[in-house]
Scaffold this motif. Structure first.
Motif, PDB file in Angstrom:
ATOM      1  N   SER A 121       0.809  -1.208   0.000  1.00 31.61           N
ATOM      2  CA  SER A 121       0.000   0.000   0.000  1.00 31.61           C
ATOM      3  C   SER A 121       0.848   1.266   0.000  1.00 31.61           C
ATOM      4  O   SER A 121       1.905   1.342   0.622  1.00 31.61           O
ATOM      5  CB  SER A 121      -0.917   0.006   1.234  1.00 31.61           C
ATOM      6  OG  SER A 121      -1.568   1.240   1.368  1.00 31.61           O
ATOM      7  N   ASN A 123       0.069   3.808   1.496  1.00 32.08           N
ATOM      8  CA  ASN A 123       0.041   4.271   2.885  1.00 32.08           C
ATOM      9  C   ASN A 123       0.827   3.362   3.815  1.00 32.08           C
ATOM     10  O   ASN A 123       0.932   3.624   5.003  1.00 32.08           O
ATOM     11  CB  ASN A 123      -1.407   4.366   3.381  1.00 32.08           C
ATOM     12  CG  ASN A 123      -2.193   5.432   2.648  1.00 32.08           C
ATOM     13  OD1 ASN A 123      -1.704   6.533   2.479  1.00 32.08           O
ATOM     14  ND2 ASN A 123      -3.384   5.092   2.191  1.00 32.08           N
ATOM     15  N   ARG A 273     -10.395   2.936   5.192  1.00 34.40           N
ATOM     16  CA  ARG A 273      -9.076   2.389   5.472  1.00 34.40           C
ATOM     17  C   ARG A 273      -9.089   1.555   6.750  1.00 34.40           C
ATOM     18  O   ARG A 273      -9.847   1.824   7.674  1.00 34.40           O
ATOM     19  CB  ARG A 273      -8.050   3.519   5.601  1.00 34.40           C
ATOM     20  CG  ARG A 273      -7.745   4.221   4.294  1.00 34.40           C
ATOM     21  CD  ARG A 273      -6.961   5.498   4.512  1.00 34.40           C
ATOM     22  NE  ARG A 273      -5.813   5.312   5.397  1.00 34.40           N
ATOM     23  CZ  ARG A 273      -5.127   6.315   5.930  1.00 34.40           C
ATOM     24  NH1 ARG A 273      -5.487   7.565   5.692  1.00 34.40           N
ATOM     25  NH2 ARG A 273      -4.099   6.066   6.703  1.00 34.40           N
ATOM     26  N   CYS A 276      -6.667   3.289  10.353  1.00 34.46           N
ATOM     27  CA  CYS A 276      -7.016   4.707  10.482  1.00 34.46           C
ATOM     28  C   CYS A 276      -6.446   5.362  11.734  1.00 34.46           C
ATOM     29  O   CYS A 276      -6.021   6.503  11.708  1.00 34.46           O
ATOM     30  CB  CYS A 276      -8.535   4.875  10.487  1.00 34.46           C
ATOM     31  SG  CYS A 276      -9.286   4.522   8.899  1.00 34.46           S
ATOM     32  N   GLY A 319     -12.418  -1.869   7.031  1.00 34.19           N
ATOM     33  CA  GLY A 319     -11.439  -1.330   6.090  1.00 34.19           C
ATOM     34  C   GLY A 319     -10.705  -2.390   5.299  1.00 34.19           C
ATOM     35  O   GLY A 319     -10.314  -2.162   4.146  1.00 34.19           O
TER      36      GLY A 319
END
Length: 346
Positions: A121, A123, A273, A276, A319
């Motif tokens: 990812s 993120n 997500r 989080c 998520g």
């Protein structure tokens, strides 16, 4: 649950939706139940499995039963396993997948799974498929090699297509092909399939019979008629906290660390997500973050689907999940492939 949702689109997911798929009859399947057998890897709370099974209702629409039977499922997270068993109504093997692969069945029609993506990812850590978590896709390789399904479905984040992950994607495709499968992949936006969330995910499909192609499900929505955030949760605006199951929300304040994203009422929600840490979106109208029930709606889980966990674990389960509606459409194309293969072999 006492509350019903109204939609400005009359309860339809998209305007002018195509007619329901006409499923072929008298198809021989390998299961005594007359259903195609499915092995589910990294099952989480069961979003993809629910989509494959069908038989659920949301947004005033019924998603009919699909002819699939989950014969083996696994996840590491105990809270996710509790939610899975509560809602899918059958067992899931909870524990490290490598400790359980010996219990895999000798054969199946389909293998499905969203292998962990934290190292892929944008993120995440971007360590690629050699990272500690994302490297678990090799367990899916093991299952496919052992069970020899006629088709497999592997889901992952859009980040797998990022140029920084090209080597990882190439490795994944090469490894799946090495098992003797014809492999293709496609990026799906869940909002184009009736999910009120602009969630983009890659689905990698492998077919054992190289003669037939897998035809992806057709998109049924576009930017003029997709379900918006307000469409999905308008009826919950006046419902008090705990007024319906999982209708509870984070009290995290707006800040650079905890996030301050606000939903737009006239657009699908942003991606839900898993990691989080309080960074879940704020409501488009109310002065609070969205509730877990609202987040579940944005993922297309029916209100009857109960998450057996506290807020943080529920947030993670939602998520991490594949939206059931999107999975339902994928399952329809998997069914079409399997029945076409059987019919043309006859």
């Amino acid at each position: 649950m006492g509350y019903s949702r109204s939609s400005k689109n009359g309860g339809n997911h998209c305007k002018k939706s195509p007619p329901a798929r006409q499923e072929r009859q008298s198809i021989q399947k390998s299961s005594p139940t007359g259903k195609f057998k499915v092995v589910s890897m990294f099952s989480g709370c069961g979003g993809m499995d629910l989509g494959f099974k069908g038989g659920f209702s949301i947004f005033n629409k019924r998603y009919k039963n699909r002819p699939f039977e989950i014969i083996w499922a696994n996840d590491l997270n105990q809270a996710a396993c509790r939610s899975y068993k509560l809602n899918l109504k059958h067992e899931i093997k909870c524990g490290n997948v490598w400790d359980l692969v010996d219990t895999l069945p000798p054969s199946t029609d389909v293998v499905i799974g969203g292998f962990p993506c934290q190292d892929i990812s944008i993120n995440g850590k971007q360590a690629g498929v050699n990272g500690a978590r994302s490297g678990l896709y090799r367990a899916m390789l093991f299952a496919i090699d052992k069970c020899q399904p006629r088709i497999f479905v592997a889901e992952n984040v859009k980040g797998l297509l990022h140029k920084s992950n090209k080597e990882s994607l190439d490795q994944v495709i090469t490894d799946f092909k090495s098992l003797g499968y014809k492999v293709s992949f496609k990026l799906y936006n869940a909002a184009l399939y009736g999910v009120p969330q602009a969630r983009e995910r890659i689905f990698i499909i492998g077919t054992k019979n190289h003669q037939f192609d897998f035809d992806p499900p057709k998109e049924i929505c576009n930017a003029t008629n997709w379900l918006t955030a307000e469409d999905a949760v308008r009826d919950l605006e006046e419902v008090p906290e705990h007024g319906v199951s999982n209708h509870v929300w984070s009290r995290a304040n707006k800040s650079p660390e905890q996030g301050s994203r606000i939903l737009k009422p006239n657009r699908p929600a942003q991606t839900m997500r898993a990691e989080c840490h309080g960074n879940i979106q704020f409501h488009y109208r109310l002065n609070r973050r969205i509730s877990m029930r609202e987040a579940a709606r944005f993922q297309s889980f029916p209100d009857s689907f109960i998450f057996d966990a506290k807020l943080r674990e529920t947030e993670r389960q939602i998520g991490n999940a594949v939206p059931p509606i999107l999975a339902w459409h994928i399952a329809g194309s998997v069914y079409d492939f399997l029945t076409r293969e059987i019919t043309e072999k006859a």
